[in-house]
Design an enzyme around this catalytic site. Structure first.
Site, short mmCIF file in Angstrom:
data_model
loop_
_atom_site.label_atom_id
_atom_site.label_comp_id
_atom_site.label_asym_id
_atom_site.label_seq_id
_atom_site.Cartn_x
_atom_site.Cartn_y
_atom_site.Cartn_z
N LYS A 22 0.82 -1.29 0.07
CA LYS A 22 0.14 0.14 -0.06
C LYS A 22 0.95 1.26 -0.06
CE LYS A 22 -1.66 1.52 3.93
NZ LYS A 22 -1.50 2.79 4.53
N ASN A 23 1.85 1.15 0.73
CA ASN A 23 2.83 2.44 1.02
C ASN A 23 3.86 2.64 -0.09
OD1 ASN A 23 1.16 2.77 3.20
ND2 ASN A 23 2.71 2.53 4.72
N CYS A 118 -4.31 12.41 12.47
CA CYS A 118 -5.12 11.04 12.63
C CYS A 118 -4.76 10.70 13.75
CB CYS A 118 -4.51 10.36 11.32
SG CYS A 118 -3.01 9.57 11.80
N ARG A 123 0.86 14.68 12.79
CA ARG A 123 1.25 14.10 11.14
C ARG A 123 1.71 15.83 10.53
NH1 ARG A 123 -0.83 9.12 10.12
NH2 ARG A 123 0.92 8.92 8.55
N ASP A 307 5.21 0.44 12.15
CA ASP A 307 3.91 -0.06 11.69
C ASP A 307 3.88 -1.63 12.23
OD1 ASP A 307 3.72 1.59 8.36
OD2 ASP A 307 3.36 2.10 10.14
N ARG A 399 -8.51 -0.93 5.52
CA ARG A 399 -7.56 0.25 4.76
C ARG A 399 -6.22 -0.20 4.29
NH1 ARG A 399 -5.97 5.24 7.98
NH2 ARG A 399 -4.96 5.34 6.06
C1 EPZ Z 1 4.53 6.84 6.19
O1 EPZ Z 1 3.76 7.99 6.73
C2 EPZ Z 1 3.61 5.63 6.02
N1 EPZ Z 1 2.29 5.93 5.28
C3 EPZ Z 1 2.93 5.21 7.71
O2 EPZ Z 1 2.41 4.03 7.65
C4 EPZ Z 1 4.51 4.92 8.48
O3 EPZ Z 1 4.00 4.43 9.73
C5 EPZ Z 1 5.49 6.19 8.39
O4 EPZ Z 1 5.78 6.38 7.13
C6 EPZ Z 1 6.65 5.87 9.09
O5 EPZ Z 1 7.30 4.58 8.49
C7 EPZ Z 1 2.39 5.95 4.25
O6 EPZ Z 1 3.58 5.82 3.37
C8 EPZ Z 1 1.08 6.29 3.22
P1 EPZ Z 1 6.74 10.33 8.23
P2 EPZ Z 1 4.27 9.11 6.66
O7 EPZ Z 1 6.54 11.65 7.37
O8 EPZ Z 1 4.99 9.32 5.62
C9 EPZ Z 1 7.21 13.34 11.49
C10 EPZ Z 1 0.58 2.69 7.95
O9 EPZ Z 1 0.30 2.04 9.08
N2 EPZ Z 1 7.10 14.38 10.44
O10 EPZ Z 1 8.04 9.49 8.13
O11 EPZ Z 1 3.28 10.18 7.20
C11 EPZ Z 1 5.91 12.82 11.83
O12 EPZ Z 1 4.92 13.85 12.68
C12 EPZ Z 1 1.00 4.14 7.94
O13 EPZ Z 1 0.61 2.20 6.86
C13 EPZ Z 1 7.34 15.82 10.71
O14 EPZ Z 1 7.72 16.07 12.06
O15 EPZ Z 1 5.40 9.28 7.71
C14 EPZ Z 1 6.08 11.46 12.63
O16 EPZ Z 1 6.49 11.46 14.09
C15 EPZ Z 1 1.00 4.67 9.31
N3 EPZ Z 1 7.16 16.61 9.68
C16 EPZ Z 1 7.46 11.06 11.84
O17 EPZ Z 1 7.93 12.27 11.00
C17 EPZ Z 1 7.12 16.47 8.50
O18 EPZ Z 1 6.84 17.07 7.64
C18 EPZ Z 1 7.45 10.01 10.71
O19 EPZ Z 1 6.50 10.62 9.70
C19 EPZ Z 1 6.68 14.93 8.34
C20 EPZ Z 1 6.99 14.06 9.19
#
Ligand code: EPZ
Length: 419
Positions: A22-23, A118, A123, A307, A399
């Site tokens: 999915k990701n 969420c 996020r 995850d 999802r």
């Molecule tokens: C991706 O989310 C995945 N989703 C998530 O999977 C996964 O948990 C996550 O990466 C971490 O591996 C998809 O790929 C669609 P991040 P993403 O940006 O991109 C902080 C699932 O269960 N952050 O790496 O949103 C953020 O708050 C889902 O399949 C900032 O601070 O994750 C978080 O604490 C859940 N500023 C951390 O980084 C930003 O601009 C990781 O977020 C962006 C992120």
């Protein structure tokens, strides 16, 4: 609302075929905006998130043909046009913000809703916006709308990510592929889903180096063409079934996986004393031994994946002794603790750590899925618990897990969906 009714089902046995990730599919669908031609995506998991992303593309004139039986999507962007990204659809999935980078690269302008937070955290998108600004875009945020403008086009530059954010890495790569000159992104995320996105973009004619490393170099090109691409296997779906097999003392063959992507998960399971055999793209799990308690700290890839944290918490809640899970990625990813507590688990949350005191057994109860992976953890708990469990809000689970009810029934799990 639909629910799952689950009866204790131990000694699960059989084969599970893993879907495309999915990701990986979500950013690749967004990246198709950059193509001037037709792209064909194979091994598509037709989950609700994927269908929302397809609707977002159709809303800007992209022609989408879905072949569900063959898990394929044909995409044609010849009639694409730019408009404010559809509010109702944007709010449905976090990944909608991945449209920003490709729209900015292709049209020099994006108008999109701030993505909501969420269950698992706020996020934020500050790192995404920092990258767009560094490439020369101006950003105005008001009334919940983000206007991103690059009147003179995007110009390659050096960008350092304060945190290896998966989404920010993906969005900035997609924004850079048509920029003038060279972009270097440092401290990027290195997840396999990003490597898959880069492979897709390079097939379209992009020039991206460093896939899988913390430094990505993008040399801007004038336009991108078409390609056919097969999505990598979903390492989190595979990991979920690994844990399910171990927790139910079962014996499952998991097929169509990439074992390399699961190293952190399989090594943690072996530490717990679970027998695992890996051969080509098959993993066999035996949950017959006495399990040992372990500690877990979630980290960016290749560290232990956040995850997989809820699913492991279920497993560890039934292992004698004390285990600690330290969740370093999201600030609110312990909502499954309360639900597991209703089933008799003994878990205390202190800050971003969960202290798990293993119990002899857990018992069936009425519980609620609070987010995608927490829901998966509750399915595993329901299969292990004595008696019958009822899981509500299962839309969260669907999802991220395609045909989960059928896949579980095929390996002997007693599960049924009721409305
Ligand atoms: C991706 O989310 C995945 N989703 C998530 O999977 C996964 O948990 C996550 O990466 C971490 O591996 C998809 O790929 C669609 P991040 P993403 O940006 O991109 C902080 C699932 O269960 N952050 O790496 O949103 C953020 O708050 C889902 O399949 C900032 O601070 O994750 C978080 O604490 C859940 N500023 C951390 O980084 C930003 O601009 C990781 O977020 C962006 C992120």
């Amino acid at each position: 609302m639909e629910k799952f009714i689950i009866e204790q089902s131990l000694n699960i046995k059989g084969d599970v075929y893993i879907e495309g990730a999915k990701n990986a599919c979500l950013p690749i669908l967004a990246a198709a905006i950059l193509s001037n031609g037709e792209t064909i995506i194979k091994k598509v998991p037709f989950l609700s998130d994927i269908n929302v992303m397809c609707s977002l593309l159709e809303d800007i004139g992209i022609d989408i043909k879905k072949d569900i039986n063959n898990k394929t999507i044909n995409i044609d962007t010849k009639n694409i046009y730019n408009k404010e990204v559809c509010y109702d659809l944007v709010k449905k999935i976090r990944a909608s913000f991945l449209l920003a980078g490709p729209l900015l690269a292709r049209f020099g302008k994006v108008s999109i809703q701030m993505p909501g937070g969420c269950a698992i955290g706020v996020r934020p998108i500050d790192l995404h916006l920092k990258g767009f600004k560094a490439l020369g875009a101006e950003i105005i945020q008001e009334h919940g709308i983000i206007e991103i403008n690059a009147k003179n086009g995007l110009v390659g530059t050096e960008i350092y990510l304060d945190f290896p954010s998966v989404g920010a890495t993906e969005n900035i790569i997609m924004a850079s592929v048509l920029a003038k000159g060279e972009t270097i992104i440092s401290n990027c995320a290195t997840e396999p889903e990003i490597v898959d996105l880069i492979e897709f973009l390079n097939k379209l004619g992009a020039k991206i180096e460093g896939a899988g490393t913390e430094t990505i170099k993008i040399i801007g090109v004038d336009s991108l063409y078409n390609c056919t691409h097969t999505i990598i296997p979903d390492r989190i779906e595979a990991g979920t079934f690994l844990v399910l097999s171990a927790a139910t003392r079962g014996e499952i063959n998991i097929l169509d996986v990439n074992c390399e992507h699961l190293k952190a998960v399989t090594s943690k399971l072996r530490e717990i004393n679970i027998d695992i055999e890996e051969k080509d793209n098959i993993i066999k799990v035996f949950g017959k031994n006495i399990f040992k308690n372990v500690d877990i700290k979630t980290m960016p890839y290749p560290g232990f994946p956040t995850d997989m944290q809820p699913q492991f918490m279920t497993l560890m809640s039934m292992i004698q002794g004390t285990s600690i899970i330290n969740e370093t990625i999201f600030e609110n990813r312990f909502m499954h603790v309360a639900e597991l507590g209703l089933m008799g688990a003994n878990i205390k949350v202190e800050g971003n750590s969960a202290i798990i005191n293993g119990v002899e057994k857990i018992t069936g109860s009425k519980v609620k899925a609070t987010d995608l992976r927490a829901g998966a953890a509750l399915i595993i708990a329901g299969l292990c618990a004595e008696g019958i469990s009822e899981i509500s809000d299962i839309y969260h689970i669907e999802r991220g897990y395609y045909n989960i009810e059928e896949k579980l029934k095929n390996i002997g799990a007693k599960i049924k969906k009721i409305t």
